[in-house]
Motif scaffolding. Structure first.
Motif, PDB file in Angstrom:
ATOM      1  N   GLY A  25       0.794  -1.219   0.000  1.00  0.00           N
ATOM      2  CA  GLY A  25       0.000   0.000   0.000  1.00  0.00           C
ATOM      3  C   GLY A  25       0.822   1.262   0.000  1.00  0.00           C
ATOM      4  O   GLY A  25       1.945   1.312  -0.509  1.00  0.00           O
ATOM      5  N   ILE A  26       0.289   2.277   0.633  1.00  0.00           N
ATOM      6  CA  ILE A  26       0.896   3.597   0.589  1.00  0.00           C
ATOM      7  C   ILE A  26       2.266   3.622   1.257  1.00  0.00           C
ATOM      8  O   ILE A  26       3.161   4.360   0.842  1.00  0.00           O
ATOM      9  CB  ILE A  26      -0.047   4.640   1.228  1.00  0.00           C
ATOM     10  CG1 ILE A  26       0.497   6.055   1.017  1.00  0.00           C
ATOM     11  CG2 ILE A  26      -0.238   4.351   2.714  1.00  0.00           C
ATOM     12  CD1 ILE A  26      -0.462   7.137   1.466  1.00  0.00           C
ATOM     13  N   PHE A  27       2.455   2.790   2.286  1.00  0.00           N
ATOM     14  CA  PHE A  27       3.728   2.829   2.997  1.00  0.00           C
ATOM     15  C   PHE A  27       4.858   2.236   2.157  1.00  0.00           C
ATOM     16  O   PHE A  27       6.001   2.675   2.246  1.00  0.00           O
ATOM     17  CB  PHE A  27       3.596   2.116   4.334  1.00  0.00           C
ATOM     18  CG  PHE A  27       2.579   2.752   5.229  1.00  0.00           C
ATOM     19  CD1 PHE A  27       2.674   4.097   5.553  1.00  0.00           C
ATOM     20  CD2 PHE A  27       1.504   2.035   5.714  1.00  0.00           C
ATOM     21  CE1 PHE A  27       1.727   4.711   6.363  1.00  0.00           C
ATOM     22  CE2 PHE A  27       0.553   2.627   6.519  1.00  0.00           C
ATOM     23  CZ  PHE A  27       0.661   3.974   6.846  1.00  0.00           C
ATOM     24  N   LYS A  28       4.544   1.260   1.333  1.00  0.00           N
ATOM     25  CA  LYS A  28       5.539   0.752   0.394  1.00  0.00           C
ATOM     26  C   LYS A  28       5.887   1.835  -0.616  1.00  0.00           C
ATOM     27  O   LYS A  28       7.053   2.010  -0.996  1.00  0.00           O
ATOM     28  CB  LYS A  28       5.029  -0.498  -0.311  1.00  0.00           C
ATOM     29  CG  LYS A  28       6.069  -1.194  -1.163  1.00  0.00           C
ATOM     30  CD  LYS A  28       5.560  -2.536  -1.641  1.00  0.00           C
ATOM     31  CE  LYS A  28       6.644  -3.301  -2.391  1.00  0.00           C
ATOM     32  NZ  LYS A  28       6.152  -4.647  -2.814  1.00  0.00           N
ATOM     33  N   ASP A  29       4.881   2.594  -1.041  1.00  0.00           N
ATOM     34  CA  ASP A  29       5.137   3.714  -1.955  1.00  0.00           C
ATOM     35  C   ASP A  29       6.006   4.767  -1.288  1.00  0.00           C
ATOM     36  O   ASP A  29       6.907   5.330  -1.921  1.00  0.00           O
ATOM     37  CB  ASP A  29       3.812   4.342  -2.400  1.00  0.00           C
ATOM     38  CG  ASP A  29       3.008   3.443  -3.316  1.00  0.00           C
ATOM     39  OD1 ASP A  29       3.598   2.498  -3.886  1.00  0.00           O
ATOM     40  OD2 ASP A  29       1.794   3.673  -3.466  1.00  0.00           O
ATOM     41  N   PHE A  30       5.736   5.054  -0.012  1.00  0.00           N
ATOM     42  CA  PHE A  30       6.576   6.007   0.717  1.00  0.00           C
ATOM     43  C   PHE A  30       8.035   5.568   0.668  1.00  0.00           C
ATOM     44  O   PHE A  30       8.938   6.370   0.410  1.00  0.00           O
ATOM     45  CB  PHE A  30       6.147   6.083   2.184  1.00  0.00           C
ATOM     46  CG  PHE A  30       4.917   6.885   2.452  1.00  0.00           C
ATOM     47  CD1 PHE A  30       4.265   7.578   1.438  1.00  0.00           C
ATOM     48  CD2 PHE A  30       4.399   6.955   3.731  1.00  0.00           C
ATOM     49  CE1 PHE A  30       3.122   8.313   1.691  1.00  0.00           C
ATOM     50  CE2 PHE A  30       3.255   7.688   4.003  1.00  0.00           C
ATOM     51  CZ  PHE A  30       2.616   8.365   2.977  1.00  0.00           C
ATOM     52  N   PHE A  31       8.249   4.287   0.929  1.00  0.00           N
ATOM     53  CA  PHE A  31       9.612   3.765   1.017  1.00  0.00           C
ATOM     54  C   PHE A  31      10.310   3.828  -0.339  1.00  0.00           C
ATOM     55  O   PHE A  31      11.477   4.209  -0.429  1.00  0.00           O
ATOM     56  CB  PHE A  31       9.575   2.327   1.525  1.00  0.00           C
ATOM     57  CG  PHE A  31      10.925   1.802   1.934  1.00  0.00           C
ATOM     58  CD1 PHE A  31      11.331   1.843   3.257  1.00  0.00           C
ATOM     59  CD2 PHE A  31      11.798   1.265   0.997  1.00  0.00           C
ATOM     60  CE1 PHE A  31      12.569   1.362   3.637  1.00  0.00           C
ATOM     61  CE2 PHE A  31      13.037   0.791   1.367  1.00  0.00           C
ATOM     62  CZ  PHE A  31      13.426   0.834   2.689  1.00  0.00           C
ATOM     63  N   ILE A  32       9.602   3.457  -1.397  1.00  0.00           N
ATOM     64  CA  ILE A  32      10.214   3.374  -2.727  1.00  0.00           C
ATOM     65  C   ILE A  32      10.417   4.760  -3.317  1.00  0.00           C
ATOM     66  O   ILE A  32      11.475   5.066  -3.879  1.00  0.00           O
ATOM     67  CB  ILE A  32       9.346   2.514  -3.668  1.00  0.00           C
ATOM     68  CG1 ILE A  32       9.304   1.076  -3.166  1.00  0.00           C
ATOM     69  CG2 ILE A  32       9.880   2.571  -5.096  1.00  0.00           C
ATOM     70  CD1 ILE A  32       8.336   0.198  -3.934  1.00  0.00           C
TER      71      ILE A  32
END
Length: 363
Positions: A25-32
């Motif tokens: 979700g959004i947290f994976k997007d934050f990380f990438i």
């Protein structure tokens, strides 16, 4: 044979991107896609006001691959010193608590915990895990404790000593309720400075790393006093509070001051039934690393350790593989205390630890 339990052994990654399969979700997007401090693969965290000039690891620990992190630990530490158990304390994951977004911080430590369980714990039967939490969201942290705290190889809950408020504050009590429910000690480890966390140096930020490192016990003093004064150990009398990597020689003077002030002003905290020093002896434990070095007369240190009942309140820690690593051989404690500090005390704190083979052989 003496049982040896290392209560602070750091497991590393080559890149924090090993966490990506455990995020969505959004947290994976934050990380990438987010703007992260440091090079590619760095773990997201708030910035510190100072820099370490040499790096945190020993000069002889330079793994070229992820697998070498374990093989070097096995060769240079576990096998060399016949360690019975090594309690893994992670590394960068503790820095999640410096982030302003508590939900992102919770997602990061959750991913770390799953990776640690999947990758590190199966590698060696001597490994026991610390469940890392971000205390910025105590209810979320409590949910994480309940989610994974029943794993048989998880032996403690771990947070950074950098925090937004002293750890005795009722804001954090959902964490201790979950720890007590799962039968796990609550530990804090040096780290988590910067970002949204209060500065660990009371008068303001320091300039140099060596100066900062020497003064870091200041925040541990605050947390110890707060945990006692706020009645955490009256609410949860069986809870152990483990303070990792904050030094120990300052402890007796703090206890003396707390006892004296409590006797004079006990009406402020009528919920307390014992002296602060009595709660300390029952509920609080300190790791040995970094144990202060008193120059030419080690007896000066031993007198201080005796004043804090060190034979019963200290736990051995190596801090492998950091620059100020302490081996089993370099531990300068009274010889008659070695069995208790090297392993006996830890077996009482970490109740899930099976009886080590070394102990079984001498039984």
């Amino acid at each position: 044979m003496t049982t040896i339990i290392d209560c602070d052994c750091h497991n590393y990654w080559m890149s924090a991107e090993v966490l990506l399969p455990y995020m969505d979700g959004i947290f994976k997007d934050f990380f990438i896609r987010g703007e992260q401090p440091g090079p590619v693969g760095a773990f997201p965290h708030g910035h510190r006001p100072w820099l370490h000039p040499e790096g945190f690891k020993r000069a002889d620990i330079n793994p070229a691959t992820q697998e070498e992190h374990y093989s070097l630990m096995k060769e240079k530490h576990l096998d060399r010193y016949n360690i019975d158990y090594a309690i893994l304390t992670g590394d960068e994951a503790l820095e999640a608590s410096t982030l302003a977004n508590p939900y992102y911080a919770a997602a990061l430590v959750r991913a770390y915990n799953d990776w640690m369980v999947d990758y590190w714990l199966p590698k060696d039967s001597r490994f026991k895990g610390s469940l890392v939490i971000s205390p910025t969201d105590p209810h979320g942290a409590a949910a994480e404790i309940r989610r994974l705290g029943g794993h048989p190889d998880i032996v403690q809950v771990l947070a950074s000593h950098g925090a937004q408020r002293p750890y005795g504050d009722p804001f954090y009590h959902p964490i201790y309720e979950a720890c007590a429910e799962m039968g796990l000690p609550f530990a804090i480890h040096l780290g988590g400075q910067g970002g949204v966390n209060s500065n660990p140096i009371g008068a303001g930020p320091t300039t140099f790393f060596w100066e900062t490192h020497a003064l870091l016990p200041q925040s541990a003093m605050t947390h110890v006093a707060s945990m006692i004064a706020q009645g955490v150990f009256e609410k949860w009398p069986d809870l152990y509070f483990v303070v990792i990597e904050c030094g120990v020689a300052w402890v007796p003077s703090l206890l003396w001051r707390l006892d004296a002030n409590y006797k004079a002003l006990r009406k402020e905290t009528p919920w307390l039934k014992m002296l602060p020093s009595e709660y300390f002896k029952r509920n609080i434990r300190f790791t040995t690393q970094p144990l202060e070095q008193p120059g030419t007369k080690v007896e000066h240190l031993w007198a201080i350790l005796e004043a804090m009942d060190g034979e019963n309140t200290l736990l051995f820690a190596s801090d492998y593989p950091h620059w100020d690593y302490d081996s089993v051989e370099s531990l300068h404690i009274p010889p008659q205390w070695r069995d208790s500090i090297l392993g006996g005390n830890a077996l009482k704190v970490y109740s899930r630890l099976p009886q080590p083979k070394t102990l079984a052989k001498t039984a």
